[in-house]
Design a protein around this motif. Sequence first.
Motif, PDB file in Angstrom:
ATOM      1  N   ARG A   1      35.404 -62.820 -42.512  1.00  0.00           N
ATOM      2  CA  ARG A   1      36.856 -62.650 -42.366  1.00  0.00           C
ATOM      3  C   ARG A   1      37.247 -61.187 -42.547  1.00  0.00           C
ATOM      4  N   VAL A   2      36.612 -60.513 -43.500  1.00  0.00           N
ATOM      5  CA  VAL A   2      36.875 -59.083 -43.701  1.00  0.00           C
ATOM      6  C   VAL A   2      36.529 -58.311 -42.428  1.00  0.00           C
ATOM      7  N   LEU A   3      35.385 -58.616 -41.843  1.00  0.00           N
ATOM      8  CA  LEU A   3      34.959 -57.947 -40.612  1.00  0.00           C
ATOM      9  C   LEU A   3      35.896 -58.289 -39.457  1.00  0.00           C
ATOM     10  N   LEU A   4      36.245 -59.560 -39.306  1.00  0.00           N
ATOM     11  CA  LEU A   4      37.157 -59.962 -38.235  1.00  0.00           C
ATOM     12  C   LEU A   4      38.503 -59.265 -38.381  1.00  0.00           C
ATOM     13  N   ASP A   5      39.049 -59.228 -39.579  1.00  0.00           N
ATOM     14  CA  ASP A   5      40.328 -58.540 -39.791  1.00  0.00           C
ATOM     15  C   ASP A   5      40.232 -57.072 -39.390  1.00  0.00           C
ATOM     16  N   HIS A   6      39.095 -56.453 -39.700  1.00  0.00           N
ATOM     17  CA  HIS A   6      38.891 -55.046 -39.312  1.00  0.00           C
ATOM     18  C   HIS A   6      38.870 -54.905 -37.782  1.00  0.00           C
ATOM     19  N   LEU A   7      38.179 -55.811 -37.111  1.00  0.00           N
ATOM     20  CA  LEU A   7      38.129 -55.756 -35.644  1.00  0.00           C
ATOM     21  C   LEU A   7      39.518 -55.943 -35.047  1.00  0.00           C
ATOM     22  N   LEU A   8      40.315 -56.848 -35.619  1.00  0.00           N
ATOM     23  CA  LEU A   8      41.686 -57.057 -35.138  1.00  0.00           C
ATOM     24  C   LEU A   8      42.510 -55.783 -35.313  1.00  0.00           C
ATOM     25  N   GLU A   9      42.399 -55.162 -36.474  1.00  0.00           N
ATOM     26  CA  GLU A   9      43.133 -53.912 -36.737  1.00  0.00           C
ATOM     27  C   GLU A   9      42.700 -52.801 -35.783  1.00  0.00           C
ATOM     28  N   GLN A  10      41.396 -52.678 -35.573  1.00  0.00           N
ATOM     29  CA  GLN A  10      40.888 -51.628 -34.695  1.00  0.00           C
ATOM     30  C   GLN A  10      41.318 -51.860 -33.247  1.00  0.00           C
ATOM     31  N   ALA A  11      41.278 -53.104 -32.810  1.00  0.00           N
ATOM     32  CA  ALA A  11      41.709 -53.413 -31.439  1.00  0.00           C
ATOM     33  C   ALA A  11      43.173 -53.038 -31.249  1.00  0.00           C
ATOM     34  N   GLN A  12      43.985 -53.362 -32.225  1.00  0.00           N
ATOM     35  CA  GLN A  12      45.400 -53.010 -32.143  1.00  0.00           C
ATOM     36  C   GLN A  12      45.569 -51.491 -32.160  1.00  0.00           C
ATOM     37  N   ALA A  13      44.823 -50.795 -33.013  1.00  0.00           N
ATOM     38  CA  ALA A  13      44.903 -49.332 -33.082  1.00  0.00           C
ATOM     39  C   ALA A  13      44.466 -48.684 -31.768  1.00  0.00           C
ATOM     40  N   LEU A  14      43.562 -49.347 -31.052  1.00  0.00           N
ATOM     41  CA  LEU A  14      43.107 -48.833 -29.760  1.00  0.00           C
ATOM     42  C   LEU A  14      44.086 -49.150 -28.628  1.00  0.00           C
ATOM     43  N   GLY A  15      45.169 -49.850 -28.944  1.00  0.00           N
ATOM     44  CA  GLY A  15      46.219 -50.109 -27.973  1.00  0.00           C
ATOM     45  C   GLY A  15      46.111 -51.438 -27.240  1.00  0.00           C
ATOM     46  N   TYR A  16      45.192 -52.280 -27.636  1.00  0.00           N
ATOM     47  CA  TYR A  16      45.058 -53.579 -26.972  1.00  0.00           C
ATOM     48  C   TYR A  16      46.151 -54.522 -27.461  1.00  0.00           C
ATOM     49  N   GLN A  17      46.616 -55.363 -26.548  1.00  0.00           N
ATOM     50  CA  GLN A  17      47.649 -56.341 -26.866  1.00  0.00           C
ATOM     51  C   GLN A  17      47.083 -57.750 -26.968  1.00  0.00           C
ATOM     52  N   ARG A  18      45.870 -57.946 -26.460  1.00  0.00           N
ATOM     53  CA  ARG A  18      45.220 -59.256 -26.482  1.00  0.00           C
ATOM     54  C   ARG A  18      43.752 -59.054 -26.806  1.00  0.00           C
ATOM     55  N   LEU A  19      43.208 -59.985 -27.588  1.00  0.00           N
ATOM     56  CA  LEU A  19      41.798 -59.958 -27.944  1.00  0.00           C
ATOM     57  C   LEU A  19      41.222 -61.340 -27.682  1.00  0.00           C
ATOM     58  N   SER A  20      40.132 -61.395 -26.939  1.00  0.00           N
ATOM     59  CA  SER A  20      39.516 -62.664 -26.572  1.00  0.00           C
ATOM     60  C   SER A  20      38.066 -62.663 -27.014  1.00  0.00           C
ATOM     61  N   LEU A  21      37.430 -63.828 -26.945  1.00  0.00           N
ATOM     62  CA  LEU A  21      36.022 -63.935 -27.301  1.00  0.00           C
ATOM     63  C   LEU A  21      35.405 -65.160 -26.645  1.00  0.00           C
ATOM     64  N   GLU A  22      34.083 -65.139 -26.595  1.00  0.00           N
ATOM     65  CA  GLU A  22      33.295 -66.285 -26.154  1.00  0.00           C
ATOM     66  C   GLU A  22      32.330 -66.611 -27.265  1.00  0.00           C
ATOM     67  N   THR A  23      32.250 -67.885 -27.621  1.00  0.00           N
ATOM     68  CA  THR A  23      31.274 -68.340 -28.587  1.00  0.00           C
ATOM     69  C   THR A  23      30.670 -69.634 -28.065  1.00  0.00           C
ATOM     70  N   GLY A  24      29.725 -70.178 -28.784  1.00  0.00           N
ATOM     71  CA  GLY A  24      29.045 -71.369 -28.320  1.00  0.00           C
ATOM     72  C   GLY A  24      29.717 -72.651 -28.761  1.00  0.00           C
ATOM     73  N   VAL A  25      29.341 -73.741 -28.106  1.00  0.00           N
ATOM     74  CA  VAL A  25      29.847 -75.059 -28.464  1.00  0.00           C
ATOM     75  C   VAL A  25      28.913 -75.781 -29.429  1.00  0.00           C
ATOM     76  N   GLU A  26      27.696 -75.273 -29.594  1.00  0.00           N
ATOM     77  CA  GLU A  26      26.712 -75.913 -30.446  1.00  0.00           C
ATOM     78  C   GLU A  26      27.166 -75.895 -31.907  1.00  0.00           C
ATOM     79  N   ASP A  27      26.620 -76.818 -32.706  1.00  0.00           N
ATOM     80  CA  ASP A  27      27.011 -76.946 -34.114  1.00  0.00           C
ATOM     81  C   ASP A  27      26.833 -75.651 -34.901  1.00  0.00           C
ATOM     82  N   VAL A  28      25.827 -74.864 -34.567  1.00  0.00           N
ATOM     83  CA  VAL A  28      25.581 -73.611 -35.292  1.00  0.00           C
ATOM     84  C   VAL A  28      26.783 -72.660 -35.188  1.00  0.00           C
ATOM     85  N   PHE A  29      27.610 -72.834 -34.152  1.00  0.00           N
ATOM     86  CA  PHE A  29      28.772 -71.967 -33.944  1.00  0.00           C
ATOM     87  C   PHE A  29      30.061 -72.547 -34.536  1.00  0.00           C
ATOM     88  N   ALA A  30      30.012 -73.740 -35.120  1.00  0.00           N
ATOM     89  CA  ALA A  30      31.226 -74.374 -35.673  1.00  0.00           C
ATOM     90  C   ALA A  30      31.907 -73.505 -36.732  1.00  0.00           C
TER      91      ALA A  30
END
Length: 155
Positions: free
Chosen positions: A92-121
């Motif tokens: 969560r600390v890392l994710l919050d940092h990525l959100l802050e950095q994306a906003q600082a870089l001027g992005y208005q939307r942030l997306s991602l791809e992850t897996g559907v398998e249980d390991v990604f739950a």
Amino acid sequence: MSGIEIRRDTPLAAEVLPLLQRHLALMHASSPPESVHALDPAELATPDVAFFTLREGASVLGMGAVKRIDATHAEIKSMHVVAEARGRGLARVLLDHLLEQAQALGYQRLSLETGVEDVFAPARALYERAGFAQCPPFEGYWEDPNSYFMTRSLG
């Protein structure tokens, strides 16, 4: 969080490569080859990617990147916290940092791809708690039964 440092880094650094190799091995072990969308170190070292490491002392415990899609939209790539450091809230600390950095870089939307398998739950749950919602495939992706797409506004 005391003793934790997140910094902009290079995925080609000798101390980062073992973490990237672990991440790629996990992705290939968890998903069919055609559904592995993780970037290799050279792909993460391009000018359109802001790459970060999470460290505790000399140990690299996590990493994540923000990859440009266009002037207002970016994607989270290769977010990973080592298994032995999980359960401490570092993701969560890392994710919050990525959100802050994306906003600082001027992005208005942030997306991602992850897996559907249980390991990604746990990752899907983390992203949902951070305000991400399921979305259709975006830039460069296609309908894939092994992929789960998420997005959120940064505004």
